[in-house]
Design a protein around this motif. Structure first.
Motif, short mmCIF file in Angstrom:
data_model
loop_
_atom_site.label_atom_id
_atom_site.label_comp_id
_atom_site.label_asym_id
_atom_site.label_seq_id
_atom_site.Cartn_x
_atom_site.Cartn_y
_atom_site.Cartn_z
N MET A 87 0.91 -1.33 -0.05
CA MET A 87 0.15 0.27 -0.10
C MET A 87 0.62 1.67 -0.09
N HIS A 88 0.73 2.40 -0.65
CA HIS A 88 1.65 2.99 -0.97
C HIS A 88 0.49 4.25 0.53
N ASP A 89 1.81 5.00 1.08
CA ASP A 89 1.75 6.00 2.51
C ASP A 89 1.22 7.64 2.41
N HIS A 90 0.43 7.05 1.22
CA HIS A 90 0.21 8.61 1.21
C HIS A 90 -1.57 9.03 0.78
N PRO A 91 -1.88 10.12 1.64
CA PRO A 91 -3.67 9.89 1.84
C PRO A 91 -4.12 10.23 0.96
N THR A 92 -5.89 9.54 0.98
CA THR A 92 -6.44 9.86 -0.11
C THR A 92 -7.39 11.36 -0.43
N LEU A 93 -7.45 11.51 -0.70
CA LEU A 93 -7.18 12.93 -1.40
C LEU A 93 -8.56 12.78 -2.69
N ASP A 94 -9.52 13.47 -1.66
CA ASP A 94 -11.12 13.52 -3.04
C ASP A 94 -10.53 14.69 -4.17
N GLY A 95 -11.21 14.35 -5.35
CA GLY A 95 -10.28 15.19 -6.57
C GLY A 95 -8.78 15.93 -6.85
N TYR A 96 -8.23 14.95 -6.40
CA TYR A 96 -6.95 15.06 -6.52
C TYR A 96 -5.90 14.18 -6.75
N ALA A 97 -5.22 14.56 -7.76
CA ALA A 97 -5.09 13.28 -9.37
C ALA A 97 -3.42 12.92 -8.62
N TRP A 98 -3.16 12.29 -7.58
CA TRP A 98 -1.34 12.21 -7.12
C TRP A 98 -0.40 11.24 -8.16
N PRO A 99 0.61 12.27 -8.00
CA PRO A 99 1.37 12.31 -9.33
C PRO A 99 1.67 10.69 -9.93
N THR A 100 2.39 10.51 -10.90
CA THR A 100 2.21 9.00 -10.85
C THR A 100 3.35 9.19 -11.94
N CYS A 101 4.59 7.69 -11.83
CA CYS A 101 5.46 7.61 -12.57
C CYS A 101 5.52 7.71 -13.86
N GLY B 221 4.05 4.08 -14.36
CA GLY B 221 2.39 5.08 -14.39
C GLY B 221 2.21 4.56 -12.82
N ARG B 222 2.62 4.05 -12.29
CA ARG B 222 2.40 3.62 -10.90
C ARG B 222 2.86 5.10 -9.66
N GLU B 223 1.35 5.09 -9.28
CA GLU B 223 1.64 6.09 -7.68
C GLU B 223 2.50 6.45 -7.47
N LEU B 224 3.57 7.63 -6.82
CA LEU B 224 4.82 7.41 -6.00
C LEU B 224 4.78 7.34 -5.59
N TRP B 225 5.62 7.37 -3.93
CA TRP B 225 5.33 7.01 -2.89
C TRP B 225 5.51 8.69 -2.35
N VAL B 226 5.42 9.09 -0.78
CA VAL B 226 5.43 10.67 -0.49
C VAL B 226 6.86 10.70 -0.48
N ALA B 227 7.68 10.08 0.24
CA ALA B 227 9.02 10.19 -0.38
C ALA B 227 9.92 10.00 -1.91
N GLU B 228 9.11 10.15 -2.87
CA GLU B 228 9.09 10.92 -4.00
C GLU B 228 8.48 11.64 -4.86
N ALA B 229 8.40 12.22 -3.46
CA ALA B 229 8.05 13.27 -4.71
C ALA B 229 8.53 14.25 -4.87
#
Length: 236
Positions: A1-15, A19-27
């Motif tokens: 599981m990723h360690d970032h919060p789920t925010l409605d309407g926000y597209a989390w950055p991807t690789c 195409g995988r979602e980036l971890w918080v440490a990879e911001a």
């Protein structure tokens, strides 16, 4: 599981490459660390793969690797492996690595590297440059996804030939149905192979990887075909 919060309407950055979602440490990065690590491994292996391809034994079908056989044989030479020649000659491995290096140098504001001699001399130097600057590219270079994909394909081609694998052919699967910001159709021919579940458009960069995305691709192609048919009927 990723360690970032789920925010409605926000597209989390991807690789960009996978195409995988980036971890918080990879911001702030454009490519995830697994993609960086796998690409670093491929870059490190390319010089040795090139050396193996750039030998008489690899260039000649069935050539003996050592000993046994007269140098004065009257038998005709064994036909060269053209797919190997394409990688070791002009436009092959050295040129493809050089193109990536030149693009990175341009983005960094550095001068283009001078000619380094033969492909055998150039490949190790290109690989060293890419290895030394891969961290920067994964963090700051917008086209890193394309370059990571190009390096993956180049490495795969070299490995397949070194291991004498017979790569499956590619088949046409229709035109790309993606649209640009001005709503114009991409239309680039798409191909697929049994060796990979990924389809990537070389024109606009769109990709389809899962079964669901393949269905979406087919549905989008059908919609484009229907639109074209309606336009033709109106014009008639």
């Amino acid at each position: 599981m990723h360690d970032h919060p789920t925010l409605d309407g926000y597209a989390w950055p991807t690789c960009s490459p996978c195409g995988r979602e980036l971890w918080v440490a990879e911001a702030g990065r454009l490519a995830c660390r697994p993609c960086e690590e796998s690409t670093a491994t491929r870059i490190a292996e390319l010089p040795a793969l090139f050396r193996r391809l750039d030998t008489t034994a690899s260039l000649m079908r069935g050539a003996r690797r050592s000993g046994g056989g007269s140098s004065g044989s009257k038998n005709p030479p064994i036909p060269p492996r053209l797919e190997v020649l394409a990688l070791v000659g002009p436009g092959g491995v050295a040129a493809r690595l050089r193109d990536i290096e030149d693009a990175w140098r341009s983005a960094l504001g550095w001068t283009v590297a001078p000619w380094r001699g033969s492909p055998a001399q150039a490949v190790p130097q290109h690989a060293a440059f890419l290895a030394n600057n891969l961290l920067w590219a994964c963090g700051s270079y917008e086209s890193v996804g394309q370059d990571v994909d190009d390096l993956r394909r180049l490495h795969g081609e070299c490995v397949a030939l070194v291991n004498d694998e017979r790569r499956p052919g590619r088949v046409q699967i229709g035109a790309c149905p993606a649209r640009y910001d001005d709503d114009s159709l991409c239309g680039q021919p798409l191909t697929a192979t049994a060796a990979s579940h990924r389809v990537r458009c070389g024109g606009c960069g769109s990709r389809w990887e899962t079964l669901g995305e393949w269905r979406e691709l087919r549905a989008a192609q059908e919609r484009v075909a229907e639109e074209q048919q309606r336009r033709e009927e109106v014009a008639a």
